[in-house]
Design a protein around this motif. Structure first.
Motif, PDB file in Angstrom:
ATOM      1  N   VAL A  11      36.834  43.516 -23.914  1.00  0.00           N
ATOM      2  CA  VAL A  11      37.839  42.478 -23.736  1.00  0.00           C
ATOM      3  C   VAL A  11      39.036  42.806 -24.634  1.00  0.00           C
ATOM      4  N   GLU A  12      40.178  42.981 -23.998  1.00  0.00           N
ATOM      5  CA  GLU A  12      41.410  43.198 -24.753  1.00  0.00           C
ATOM      6  C   GLU A  12      41.930  41.838 -25.183  1.00  0.00           C
ATOM      7  N   ARG A  13      42.163  41.682 -26.479  1.00  0.00           N
ATOM      8  CA  ARG A  13      42.652  40.386 -26.946  1.00  0.00           C
ATOM      9  C   ARG A  13      43.577  40.571 -28.136  1.00  0.00           C
ATOM     10  N   GLN A  14      44.450  39.623 -28.270  1.00  0.00           N
ATOM     11  CA  GLN A  14      45.364  39.562 -29.399  1.00  0.00           C
ATOM     12  C   GLN A  14      45.220  38.172 -30.006  1.00  0.00           C
ATOM     13  N   TYR A  15      45.461  38.090 -31.285  1.00  0.00           N
ATOM     14  CA  TYR A  15      45.324  36.812 -31.962  1.00  0.00           C
ATOM     15  C   TYR A  15      46.679  36.305 -32.462  1.00  0.00           C
ATOM     16  N   VAL A  26      44.028  32.837 -29.285  1.00  0.00           N
ATOM     17  CA  VAL A  26      43.787  34.181 -28.772  1.00  0.00           C
ATOM     18  C   VAL A  26      44.569  34.374 -27.486  1.00  0.00           C
ATOM     19  N   ILE A  28      44.516  36.686 -24.052  1.00  0.00           N
ATOM     20  CA  ILE A  28      43.741  37.633 -23.244  1.00  0.00           C
ATOM     21  C   ILE A  28      44.487  37.861 -21.936  1.00  0.00           C
ATOM     22  N   GLU A  32      41.258  38.378 -16.968  1.00  0.00           N
ATOM     23  CA  GLU A  32      40.059  38.022 -17.725  1.00  0.00           C
ATOM     24  C   GLU A  32      39.961  36.515 -17.897  1.00  0.00           C
ATOM     25  N   PHE A  33      41.099  35.849 -18.109  1.00  0.00           N
ATOM     26  CA  PHE A  33      41.124  34.399 -18.218  1.00  0.00           C
ATOM     27  C   PHE A  33      40.640  33.751 -16.924  1.00  0.00           C
TER      28      PHE A  33
END
Length: 70
Positions: A11-15, A26, A28, A32-33
């Protein structure tokens, strides 16, 4: 890694962090969402139908055949 539909995915994610560096949100990718929303919906339907009687595979085939769907 997250398991969706029986498959492991990265899962590519940024915070988003606050001024102290604490994670508060987060980000995403939208696909994916949307998959997460679909999974949540499926789980809600399963929970709502938990107490319904089950139908055997043979009965399902019989019903489908009577409707001309099998």
């Amino acid at each position: 890694m997250v398991c969706w539909g029986g498959f492991m995915r990265k899962v590519e994610r940024q915070y988003i962090v606050d001024e102290k560096g604490g994670k508060v949100a987060v980000i995403i990718p939208i696909d994916e969402f949307e998959e997460l929303l679909e999974d949540l919906h499926d789980l809600a339907v399963i929970a709502e139908r938990r107490d319904e009687p089950t139908v055997s595979f043979e009965e399902v085939k019989k019903r489908l055949k009577s409707r001309g769907l099998l």
